[in-house]
Design a protein around this motif. Sequence first.
Motif, PDB file in Angstrom:
ATOM      1  N   ILE A  26    -116.598  93.303  28.643  1.00  3.92           N
ATOM      2  CA  ILE A  26    -115.822  92.130  27.326  1.00  3.92           C
ATOM      3  C   ILE A  26    -116.535  93.359  26.187  1.00  3.92           C
ATOM      4  CG2 ILE A  26    -116.317  90.581  26.344  1.00  3.92           C
ATOM      5  CD1 ILE A  26    -116.275  88.796  28.238  1.00  3.92           C
ATOM      6  N   LYS A  27    -115.499  93.355  25.189  1.00  4.55           N
ATOM      7  CA  LYS A  27    -115.623  93.714  24.323  1.00  4.55           C
ATOM      8  C   LYS A  27    -114.423  93.429  23.165  1.00  4.55           C
ATOM      9  CE  LYS A  27    -114.160  98.087  21.524  1.00  4.55           C
ATOM     10  NZ  LYS A  27    -114.414  97.894  20.677  1.00  4.55           N
ATOM     11  N   ILE A  28    -116.296  92.805  21.769  1.00  3.26           N
ATOM     12  CA  ILE A  28    -116.131  92.254  21.385  1.00  3.26           C
ATOM     13  C   ILE A  28    -116.305  93.031  19.779  1.00  3.26           C
ATOM     14  CG2 ILE A  28    -117.380  90.267  19.787  1.00  3.26           C
ATOM     15  CD1 ILE A  28    -117.810  89.504  22.326  1.00  3.26           C
ATOM     16  N   GLU A  29    -114.619  92.542  19.288  1.00  4.32           N
ATOM     17  CA  GLU A  29    -113.913  92.799  17.902  1.00  4.32           C
ATOM     18  C   GLU A  29    -114.411  91.684  16.647  1.00  4.32           C
ATOM     19  OE1 GLU A  29    -111.101  95.732  18.209  1.00  4.32           O
ATOM     20  OE2 GLU A  29    -110.438  95.095  16.643  1.00  4.32           O
ATOM     21  N   ALA A  30    -114.973  92.156  15.871  1.00  6.49           N
ATOM     22  CA  ALA A  30    -115.194  91.636  14.412  1.00  6.49           C
ATOM     23  C   ALA A  30    -113.340  91.063  13.569  1.00  6.49           C
ATOM     24  CB  ALA A  30    -115.839  91.635  13.241  1.00  6.49           C
ATOM     25  N   ILE A  31    -112.808  90.556  13.355  1.00 12.13           N
ATOM     26  CA  ILE A  31    -111.413  89.850  12.880  1.00 12.13           C
ATOM     27  C   ILE A  31    -112.433  89.191  11.232  1.00 12.13           C
ATOM     28  CG2 ILE A  31    -109.600  90.995  13.737  1.00 12.13           C
ATOM     29  CD1 ILE A  31    -109.621  88.119  14.570  1.00 12.13           C
ATOM     30  N   ASN A  32    -111.859  89.445  10.682  1.00 11.41           N
ATOM     31  CA  ASN A  32    -111.840  88.299   9.129  1.00 11.41           C
ATOM     32  C   ASN A  32    -110.683  87.482   8.970  1.00 11.41           C
ATOM     33  OD1 ASN A  32    -113.307  87.183   6.925  1.00 11.41           O
ATOM     34  ND2 ASN A  32    -113.286  89.560   5.897  1.00 11.41           N
ATOM     35  N   LEU A  33    -110.621  86.724   9.881  1.00 15.13           N
ATOM     36  CA  LEU A  33    -109.849  85.525   9.533  1.00 15.13           C
ATOM     37  C   LEU A  33    -109.922  84.645   8.981  1.00 15.13           C
ATOM     38  CD1 LEU A  33    -106.763  86.263  12.822  1.00 15.13           C
ATOM     39  CD2 LEU A  33    -106.671  86.036  10.438  1.00 15.13           C
ATOM     40  N   PRO A  34    -108.856  84.317   7.332  1.00 13.30           N
ATOM     41  CA  PRO A  34    -109.630  82.598   7.571  1.00 13.30           C
ATOM     42  C   PRO A  34    -109.308  82.108   8.150  1.00 13.30           C
ATOM     43  CG  PRO A  34    -108.678  83.820   5.858  1.00 13.30           C
ATOM     44  CD  PRO A  34    -108.651  84.887   6.700  1.00 13.30           C
ATOM     45  N   TYR A  35    -109.722  80.085   8.837  1.00 14.36           N
ATOM     46  CA  TYR A  35    -109.278  79.238   9.123  1.00 14.36           C
ATOM     47  C   TYR A  35    -109.644  77.994   8.513  1.00 14.36           C
ATOM     48  CZ  TYR A  35    -114.005  79.432  11.220  1.00 14.36           C
ATOM     49  OH  TYR A  35    -115.282  79.622  11.379  1.00 14.36           O
ATOM     50  N   PRO A  36    -108.986  76.777   8.268  1.00 16.59           N
ATOM     51  CA  PRO A  36    -109.120  76.321   7.689  1.00 16.59           C
ATOM     52  C   PRO A  36    -111.048  74.946   7.973  1.00 16.59           C
ATOM     53  CG  PRO A  36    -107.206  75.325   8.764  1.00 16.59           C
ATOM     54  CD  PRO A  36    -107.678  76.863   9.239  1.00 16.59           C
ATOM     55  N   GLU A  37    -111.646  74.780   7.239  1.00 13.08           N
ATOM     56  CA  GLU A  37    -112.514  74.457   7.562  1.00 13.08           C
ATOM     57  C   GLU A  37    -112.350  73.111   7.390  1.00 13.08           C
ATOM     58  OE1 GLU A  37    -116.794  76.170   7.140  1.00 13.08           O
ATOM     59  OE2 GLU A  37    -115.914  78.111   7.619  1.00 13.08           O
ATOM     60  N   ILE A  38    -112.294  71.560   7.932  1.00 10.11           N
ATOM     61  CA  ILE A  38    -112.609  70.413   7.478  1.00 10.11           C
ATOM     62  C   ILE A  38    -113.356  70.317   7.333  1.00 10.11           C
ATOM     63  CG2 ILE A  38    -109.838  70.011   9.048  1.00 10.11           C
ATOM     64  CD1 ILE A  38    -112.218  68.744  11.475  1.00 10.11           C
ATOM     65  N   GLN A  39    -113.543  68.651   7.025  1.00  9.91           N
ATOM     66  CA  GLN A  39    -115.139  68.386   6.998  1.00  9.91           C
ATOM     67  C   GLN A  39    -114.970  67.296   8.158  1.00  9.91           C
ATOM     68  OE1 GLN A  39    -115.323  65.002   3.450  1.00  9.91           O
ATOM     69  NE2 GLN A  39    -115.968  67.006   2.035  1.00  9.91           N
ATOM     70  N   GLY A  40    -116.098  67.637   8.440  1.00 15.47           N
ATOM     71  CA  GLY A  40    -116.719  66.746   9.648  1.00 15.47           C
ATOM     72  C   GLY A  40    -117.760  67.361   9.783  1.00 15.47           C
ATOM     73  N   THR A  41    -118.269  66.894  11.788  1.00 17.91           N
ATOM     74  CA  THR A  41    -119.727  67.805  12.322  1.00 17.91           C
ATOM     75  C   THR A  41    -119.135  68.903  13.053  1.00 17.91           C
ATOM     76  OG1 THR A  41    -118.446  66.478  14.323  1.00 17.91           O
ATOM     77  CG2 THR A  41    -119.953  65.709  13.590  1.00 17.91           C
ATOM     78  N   LEU A  42    -120.181  70.080  12.755  1.00 18.29           N
ATOM     79  CA  LEU A  42    -120.403  71.545  13.135  1.00 18.29           C
ATOM     80  C   LEU A  42    -119.117  71.528  14.317  1.00 18.29           C
ATOM     81  CD1 LEU A  42    -123.794  72.625  12.992  1.00 18.29           C
ATOM     82  CD2 LEU A  42    -122.175  72.883  11.284  1.00 18.29           C
TER      83      LEU A  42
END
Length: 188
Positions: A26-42
């Motif tokens: 498995i190869k992990i690659e970081a990507i800086n892609l924003p995503y909507p952070e709704i209000q709620g639990t984690l």
Amino acid sequence: MKIYFATGNPNKVKEAEIILKDLEGIKIEAINLPYPEIQGTLEEVAEFGIKYLYSKIKKPVFVEDSGFFIEVLKGFPGTYSRYVQETIGNEGILKLMEDFKGEERRAYFKSVVGYCDEDGVKLFKGVVRGWVSQEIRSKGYGFAYDSIFIPEGENRTFAEMTREEKSRISHRKRALEEFKEYLKKKLK
Ligand code: IMP
């Protein structure tokens, strides 16, 4: 198999690399892609975010959402951790905690890893319990609440421990370990 880690936080990437480094195949690659952070639990934040990201990139991807929860303050700052850190900061938190002693200073970090691939969404959780310190203590390691959090079994704050030491016991470590076990089984 390549898996994307959607985050803009280099501290998280370093911690995740340490934890997932021995995952063969498995190869992990970081990507800086924003995503909507709704209000709620984690959990809700991670699930919404990961579904959104998978719909965009259609490749195996994970996010990690975390927060700092002070028990006597009913879980504050919790899902508002980033905002509170950027506004009142650790000084403000210590002020709010002025009247509390000993066990009243109980707090924990919680992390939720949300992963999505063609099989759907999976969530993995990790918690590290401890106390809010009396003062800010740092040897230059760590970030955000690290300099006011003493994990159970330690005298030092997270910010007085090396990244490797923190990565052995952190909430992120625990959630990523569960994720790692899941990936190992999946690869078999
Ligand atoms: P995020 O949304 O998962 O990036 O985390 C929210 C906020 O929680 C961060 O901006 C930090 O303020 C705090 N936080 C999460 N994990 C840690 C940690 O390991 N150490 C210190 N603060 C943390």
